[in-house]
Structures are given as structure tokens and as C-alpha cells.
Scaffold this active site. Sequence first.
Site, PDB file in Angstrom:
ATOM      1  N   GLU A  25       0.827  -1.211   0.000  1.00  0.00           N
ATOM      2  CA  GLU A  25       0.000   0.000   0.000  1.00  0.00           C
ATOM      3  C   GLU A  25       0.864   1.265   0.000  1.00  0.00           C
ATOM      4  O   GLU A  25       0.480   2.281  -0.593  1.00  0.00           O
ATOM      5  CB  GLU A  25      -0.953  -0.007   1.194  1.00  0.00           C
ATOM      6  CG  GLU A  25      -1.937  -1.180   1.219  1.00  0.00           C
ATOM      7  CD  GLU A  25      -2.745  -1.333  -0.063  1.00  0.00           C
ATOM      8  OE1 GLU A  25      -2.941  -0.323  -0.766  1.00  0.00           O
ATOM      9  OE2 GLU A  25      -3.169  -2.458  -0.366  1.00  0.00           O
ATOM     10  N   HIS A  28       1.652   2.309  -3.407  1.00  0.00           N
ATOM     11  CA  HIS A  28       0.632   3.136  -4.063  1.00  0.00           C
ATOM     12  C   HIS A  28       0.636   4.561  -3.504  1.00  0.00           C
ATOM     13  O   HIS A  28       0.578   5.538  -4.253  1.00  0.00           O
ATOM     14  CB  HIS A  28      -0.761   2.543  -3.840  1.00  0.00           C
ATOM     15  CG  HIS A  28      -1.010   1.249  -4.542  1.00  0.00           C
ATOM     16  ND1 HIS A  28      -0.789   1.067  -5.890  1.00  0.00           N
ATOM     17  CD2 HIS A  28      -1.499   0.055  -4.081  1.00  0.00           C
ATOM     18  CE1 HIS A  28      -1.117  -0.173  -6.233  1.00  0.00           C
ATOM     19  NE2 HIS A  28      -1.542  -0.803  -5.155  1.00  0.00           N
TER      20      HIS A  28
END
Length: 448
Positions: A25, A28
Site C-alpha cells: 500500500e 501506491h
Amino acid sequence: MTASLYLLGVALFVLAILASIGLHELGHMIPAKAFGGKVTQYFIGFGPTVWSRQRGETEYGLKAVPLGGYVKIVGMLPPDAEHAGKVEYDEDGNRVVTVRKSNTGLFAQLVSDARAAEWETITAADEDRLFYRMAWWKKVIVMAGGPTVNLLIAFFIFAGLFATYGNPADQNLQTEVGDVSACVIPATRASDVCQASDPVSPAAKAGLQEGDRFVSFNGTPVDSWTQMQTLIRGNNDGQATIVVERDGQQVTLHTNTLVEPRPTDEKDPTKLTPVGFLGVTPVVTYQKGGPIYTLQEMGGLAKQSAVALATLPVKVWGVAEAIAGVKPRAADSPVSVVGGGRLAGETASAKDFPLQEKLVSLLGLVAGFNFFIGLFNFVPLLPLDGGHIAGALWEAMRRGIARLRHRPDPGYVDVARLLPVAYVVASFLLVMGVVLIVGDLVVPFTLT
């Protein structure tokens, strides 16, 4: 198995997977923020919130179900064609959301509702920070960042193992005896412990010892383990005269091989064929290598994973059949994180298994999960990261063709139109996850 070691193995695996999710994550979030995007949430897990903290414009936290994670990037879906360029805001700068009812079907209404949910928190200050407005190459970097992190985790783990320990999948089998079986254990039995009813192995009868090096078998000189294996299997239940080198001298041994059902097909390890059996295993050395070797091995693993992805629905159906008791679970069937945790626990608590071997197995398991997760997320279907990457590449292609043909800019690709596909894929992933988790609980793989 020692319960404490088992739980330690499971805990280490779970922590490693959670760390991988968190890094995914971050892969991202970091580029999204670097490109000016607005990230409002960073969470590990799904379901009810267990803990969270607000830092700037982003809420960081943990959810109750640690089976994934997400970052909320504002403006993933553009407004529909009817309202593009006509977005209105109230006195506080919040967008005025009008949910239009659709008479064109369930999926159309779901798309409309998804747009409304996406835009209901967007303010006038966010207009230049929306994800869909980013340049196509920025979108690719943001969405590819997550799975790329998983592939990098796998690369560094594999590279470390291959450089120090070697690659267990790239074995060099020596003609030196590594282990002599005391008895003949059926290939269908999971345990390697001899039972009272098991016959003495031909190797034990012959007096073979660890460290013996094969010289010849029934008069045929031996220069590789593969050759020795072929000679043994072809001997059926015949007499065997074996010459070995022991402590610098040649020793001649005599025995009879036995016919035993054994796995001889590398493509189907569950298939058993009656062949000659002696009861020895070789000394095994593993190929070592650096970064280039690691990349080559990961390339081969990627090809195998591509085949596995293509046959995934069939294999998941096979696990469902195993749960129902229709047939045994296939040796090459996929496992869930629950299954990975069980394997980690059994590895950590296995008796007569050196600590180094345990660490190598656990690291390999974590690397394998990261590698597969990384590749899986590149599949060009929503809601996977690859679906957004495919949309950004299609946008670049459309705009490039329009420029070459001196046509008007076609604008942003509306990924919302593909949400029906995303719902179908998400439903499949949910069902697959449930089947694999149940399978790993009901008909699990075990090391014992």
C-alpha cells in the site's frame, strides 16, 4: 510438533504477510502523494476499524480482518459524460451530489451510485488533485507501485537465499549417499516414521552407509544420480550387485531391489508407478548465484505462475471437490494465507529439521507469496491494480492516435464503465478466498 514453535511459525508468517501488505500500500500511496494526489486513508485489513490515527489529510489504521489493505486516493472515477465540466459546489466548497436513478439495469445503477460515492467528499480545492486527471504515466506508476513492491520483496529474499544457501529448486544430485532408509515406507503415507509392519529396505539389507559413493550397479559404471536412479528402477525385483567407494576403498554389496509404487512423473507427483526400489537418497547441493541468476529464476517462476493463474478457476474447483469429499486434494492446488500459516507453523515445529532449513523454508514461503501476489495484481482486470494500469495505457493510446490523426482529444478513460466487470471479478475472488480458506482448514496440506 511443539505447540509454542508452531504458534511462533504462524505468527512470524502472519507478521511477514502484514508487513508485505503495508509495503504494498505504501507503493501506491508514496507516488500518489508525490504526484500531488490526495490520499485520505491508508489501512491494513478490512472490516471494522481496530485502530486509526489522523496525520495531516490521511487517516492511518488497522482493520479487524488482516486479509488485505487499501489506500483511498481521491478521484479514481471521473464524473459521467452528462456532468463532466459541470461540477457544482455548495457554499463550503463541497460538491453537490445528485444521485440519478437509472432505468437501464442493476449494473448501470451500481455505476451511478459508485460515481456518487466517489464524488460526495470531493471539494473545490481537490479539483487539481484528482487521480483521474493525472497524466497516464503517473497513473501507471501509482497503480504499479504496489505489486512492484511485492516483486521487489520476493527478489531480495530470493537473492539473499540464492547467494548464501542456494536454490532448493535447482538441485545438483551427487552419487554420494545422503540417507539410507531403514524400512520401505509406502509413497502414500505422509509420515516418514517406520512402522512394525514395514519391511527392511534393500539398502539397509545391503549395508549401505551415509557417505558411500556409488561406483557401479550390476556391472554398469555410475557417474550421476539420475543414471543410478534409472538403473534401480529398471531392476524391478532382481538381484543387485552394488560397488561403492567407502573411506577410499571399493566395497561390493549385494541385495535385491523391491517393486514399489513411486512417483516418477515430475508433472504429476500424485501418479504412482511400480518400479524397482532400493531406499537411498543422494547428497544434494544447491545452485548458488547472484542478482542475474535470481532474475533468471524468477523469470522461469513467472512462466509457471502464468500457467497457474490461467488454470486457477479449475484448481479452485478441485479444492471445492476435495472439501465435499468427491476426490483427494491435488498436490498442486493453491493455498490461502491460512494454508500458508499452517505450513509455516509445521515447518517451525518440525522435529529433526535443522534451524537453518526452517529459516530457509519460511523465507522461501514468504517470498513465494509475495511473488504470486505481485504477479496476480498485474492481471489487467478491475478491481486489481492491473485493471487501472490497463485503463491508463488505453488512455495514452487513444490520445496518441488522436494527435497523430489531428483529431480532438478523446479525454480521460472512464474506468467506471468497467465496474460491472470489477463486481464479477471481486465476486470470484471472494468465493475463491472462502473456498481456499475452508479447504486449508478441512483438507489441508501437511508436512507430516
